[in-house]
Scaffold this active site. Structure first.
Site, short mmCIF file in Angstrom:
data_model
loop_
_atom_site.label_atom_id
_atom_site.label_comp_id
_atom_site.label_asym_id
_atom_site.label_seq_id
_atom_site.Cartn_x
_atom_site.Cartn_y
_atom_site.Cartn_z
N GLY A 60 -38.97 -64.32 11.64
CA GLY A 60 -39.27 -64.95 10.35
C GLY A 60 -39.19 -66.46 10.46
O GLY A 60 -39.68 -67.06 11.42
N ASN A 61 -38.54 -67.07 9.46
CA ASN A 61 -38.41 -68.53 9.45
C ASN A 61 -37.11 -68.96 10.12
O ASN A 61 -36.08 -68.29 9.99
CB ASN A 61 -38.42 -69.04 8.01
CG ASN A 61 -39.75 -68.80 7.32
OD1 ASN A 61 -40.80 -69.00 7.91
ND2 ASN A 61 -39.71 -68.36 6.08
N GLY B 180 -32.96 -68.51 9.13
CA GLY B 180 -32.55 -67.18 8.65
C GLY B 180 -32.43 -67.09 7.14
O GLY B 180 -32.95 -67.92 6.40
N VAL B 181 -31.71 -66.06 6.71
CA VAL B 181 -31.51 -65.81 5.28
C VAL B 181 -30.84 -67.01 4.62
O VAL B 181 -31.24 -67.49 3.56
CB VAL B 181 -30.66 -64.54 5.06
CG1 VAL B 181 -30.17 -64.44 3.61
CG2 VAL B 181 -31.48 -63.29 5.40
N THR C 113 -22.50 -62.97 -9.15
CA THR C 113 -21.84 -63.94 -10.03
C THR C 113 -22.51 -65.30 -9.93
O THR C 113 -22.74 -65.97 -10.95
CB THR C 113 -20.34 -64.04 -9.68
OG1 THR C 113 -19.74 -62.76 -9.83
CG2 THR C 113 -19.64 -65.03 -10.60
N HIS D 98 -5.66 -91.75 -5.55
CA HIS D 98 -5.57 -91.47 -6.99
C HIS D 98 -6.66 -92.25 -7.71
O HIS D 98 -6.90 -93.41 -7.38
CB HIS D 98 -4.20 -91.89 -7.52
CG HIS D 98 -4.05 -91.72 -9.00
ND1 HIS D 98 -3.83 -90.49 -9.58
CD2 HIS D 98 -4.11 -92.62 -10.01
CE1 HIS D 98 -3.75 -90.65 -10.89
NE2 HIS D 98 -3.92 -91.94 -11.17
#
Length: 469
Positions: free
Chosen positions: A41-42, A45-46, A189, A446
């Site tokens: 594929g590309n 990957g996924v 989610t 801070h």
């Protein structure tokens, strides 16, 4: 005669160019190996193409939209805020293109040969790489298999125009008015939250008794509260039974507490886990041992039962995380070069880009106790942090898990803004064997969210400054 039937020789053959495979190939090349990488594929990957990267781009765009219409508390009110979703998708695609193009440049820059096609193992030193028009044989000394995983398809929810996997959900042409998500894990989610931020009416059906079951309930409870504020309806202990598909939408039937319910939506997204891509490689015939789930068994150097063949990423046991695959890829490449590298998963973080984000590294408190480790834990809330309040995003907490006898940090969990970035400091602390005192004595700038680590460490030591003991 088949075109290209004369064997081409290489030293290390990598199958799959996702975040495991391309990293393994580059590391192997850096160590002096002649490397060939095969990808059907590309490149990327996924993760780069239809997973981690495009989903984070969509989540980011959703956050921008939500902030534009919900900043009244800060005295900012916007009217007629609109979303050009075609433009959102174009921008998302441009991010993906930059990264995948970058991967190709990195591989070529490290003199890795890139081969397009589908690999099939003939024996322990030979693969056939096939395309629609040709087949080519490659001989190798060592191979690293990094073929990744694909979404699990439920028999009652076959993927179609209206029944989507994560790839389909990422590539919708418009913002859906309504969406049912089956599976309240990290993918469900994340994508459910992204679309809820764009104004989609989202319903999440989760079979377990809590969403994000890989995290502590106190963490998922924070995410659940925020989902509720967005109008997301969450059903836990819910069993998806079936779907009726129409031209303009779906009706999903599910069961919860013995009661059958239905919900109508434009689309249903199925995210109930992923299946390893090990079934069409010819591994059985060359003796590579696998589990019942199709995962490849490996040792601490990612070596399979066939000594010169290694496996990494989603196709081996452990969580299907891109950074785990990359880490294993480096170990495998180094092992092939004779280095004594071995895997140590303790400091591998897990992150969910929910709202707010969840992140964990090392031990959970319960896990440590189950292993007989005596621990002290400490929490510090984002609500007591100046930067979080200034961001108007002060829900959540950081929790440290510290070994009782020597004060060494062995685990950390964060739910709150920027948890995905903040977890790195705790991962380093665990990897380096640092104590709570080491963190507490480190001066943190801070006002920053990073101060929360220092404050939580001070709670461990019994001397917190910004919360009452």
């Amino acid at each position: 005669m088949v075109v290209g039937d004369f064997a081409i020789e290489t030293e290390t053959l990598v199958v799959g160019a996702g975040p495991g495979g391309y990293v393994a190939a580059i590391r192997a090349a850096q160590l002096g190996q002649k490397v060939t990488i095969v990808e059907k594929g590309n490149l990327g990957g996924v993760c780069l193409n239809v997973g981690c990267i495009p989903s984070k781009a969509l989540i980011s765009a959703g956050h921008r939209y939500e902030m534009a219409i919900h900043s009244e508390d800060m005295g900012i009110k916007a009217e007629n805020v609109t979303v050009d979703f075609t433009k959102v998708q174009e921008w998302k695609a441009s991010v993906v293109k930059k990264l995948t193009g970058g991967v190709e440049g990195l591989l070529k820059g490290n003199k890795v040969e890139i081969v397009r096609g589908e690999a099939y193992f003939v024996d322990a030193n030979t693969v056939r790489v096939m395309t629609e028009t040709s087949a080519q044989t490659y001989k190798f000394k060592n191979a690293i298999i990094a073929t990744g995983s694909r979404p699990i398809e439920l028999p009652a929810f076959k993927f179609s125009k209206r029944i989507l996997d994560s790839t389909g959900a990422l590539n919708l042409p418009e913002i859906p008015k309504s969406l049912v998500v089956i599976g309240g894990g990290y993918i469900g989610t994340e994508l459910g939250t992204a679309y809820a931020n764009f104004g989609t009416k989202v319903t999440i059906l989760e079979g377990a008794d809590e969403i994000l079951s890989g995290f502590e309930k106190q963490m998922s409870a924070v995410v659940k509260r925020r989902l509720k504020k967005k109008g997301v309806e969450v059903f836990t202990n819910a069993l998806a039974k079936g779907v009726e598909e129409r031209e303009d939408g779906v009706t999903v039937t599910f069961e919860v507490q013995g009661e059958t319910k239905t919900v109508d939506a434009q689309y249903v997204l199925v995210t109930v886990g992923r299946r390893p891509n090990t079934d069409e490689l010819g591994l059985e015939q060359i003796g590579v041992k696998m589990t019942e789930r199709g995962l490849i068994e490996i040792d601490k150097q990612c070596r399979t039962s066939v000594p010169n063949i290694y496996a990494i990423g989603d196709i081996v046991p452990g969580p299907p995380l891109a950074h785990k695959a990359s880490y294993e890829g480096k170990i495998a490449a180094e092992a092939i070069s004779g280095h004594p590298s071995e895997m140590d998963y303790l400091a591998i973080p897990a992150v969910v880009f929910s709202d707010p984000e969840c992140a964990s590294v090392g031990y959970f408190e319960k896990q440590a106790k189950e292993e007989g480790i005596e621990v002290t834990t400490a929490k510090f809330p984002f609500a007591a942090n100046g930067r979080a309040l200034a961001l108007n995003d002060a829900e959540g907490f950081m929790k440290l898990v510290v070994r009782k006898d020597d004060g060494v940090i062995i685990g950390a969990q964060i739910v709150g803004p920027n948890a995905s970035d903040m977890i790195a400091e705790l991962g380093l602390a665990i990897e380096a064997g640092m104590t709570a005192e080491d963190i507490a004595m480190t001066i943190h700038a801070h006002p920053t969210l990073g101060e929360i680590a220092m404050e939580a460490a001070e709670v461990v030591l019994g001397s917190p400054i910004h919360i009452i003991k």
